[in-house]
Design a protein around this motif. Sequence first.
Motif, PDB file in Angstrom:
ATOM      1  N   ALA A 175      85.785  19.354   0.109  1.00  0.00           N
ATOM      2  CA  ALA A 175      86.286  18.337   1.041  1.00  0.00           C
ATOM      3  C   ALA A 175      85.132  17.633   1.742  1.00  0.00           C
ATOM      4  N   ILE A 176      84.122  18.388   2.137  1.00  0.00           N
ATOM      5  CA  ILE A 176      82.944  17.769   2.763  1.00  0.00           C
ATOM      6  C   ILE A 176      82.251  16.844   1.773  1.00  0.00           C
TER       7      ILE A 176
ATOM      8  N   VAL B 170      88.733  29.270  -0.414  1.00  0.00           N
ATOM      9  CA  VAL B 170      88.587  28.591   0.874  1.00  0.00           C
ATOM     10  C   VAL B 170      87.218  27.919   0.975  1.00  0.00           C
ATOM     11  N   VAL B 171      86.171  28.655   0.612  1.00  0.00           N
ATOM     12  CA  VAL B 171      84.813  28.099   0.676  1.00  0.00           C
ATOM     13  C   VAL B 171      84.678  26.900  -0.256  1.00  0.00           C
TER      14      VAL B 171
ATOM     15  N   VAL C 194      86.544  23.894   1.296  1.00  0.00           N
ATOM     16  CA  VAL C 194      85.837  23.280   2.427  1.00  0.00           C
ATOM     17  C   VAL C 194      84.630  22.483   1.935  1.00  0.00           C
TER      18      VAL C 194
END
Length: 149
Positions: A15-16, A8-9, A12
Amino acid sequence: MVTKLGRVVLGVLSAIAVLGGGALVVMVIVYFGLFGASEYRPELTEFGGWAIIAGPLALAVYTAGALDAPPAIRVSAAIGLMFAAFFATLLISYVVSLTADRGGPRGNLEDGTAGLLWLLAGAYFLWRLAARRWPVSDPSRPAARSDRG
């Protein structure tokens, strides 16, 4: 649980990095007027700057999951590579920006180059996540355990 949290980290942060890197690349395209308009868009620079922060962090998370080593070595390698990647990004961006005129064009080209680097890196990390090829080894598998104790 740690593997899911890591995924998940990494997702994220990647994606950023992709979105922010894309914003910086668009900022350079708009600034240099490649499609007719020659404007400076500070909002793209502000948003895109997160790619320069999230990209090295994503690289650190990716590295920690890609190594099949004890946790201390994973963390040390990840932190070292994170700082090395950040400074390498700055150096590469600066060298590329030397081709532009001083002032605004040079600064925008520098930001855009950093954005392109982290756009590509973030896309690679997302691809590795989507293909289920990260982390390389799951700590619960016997192959990942050390027999040395």
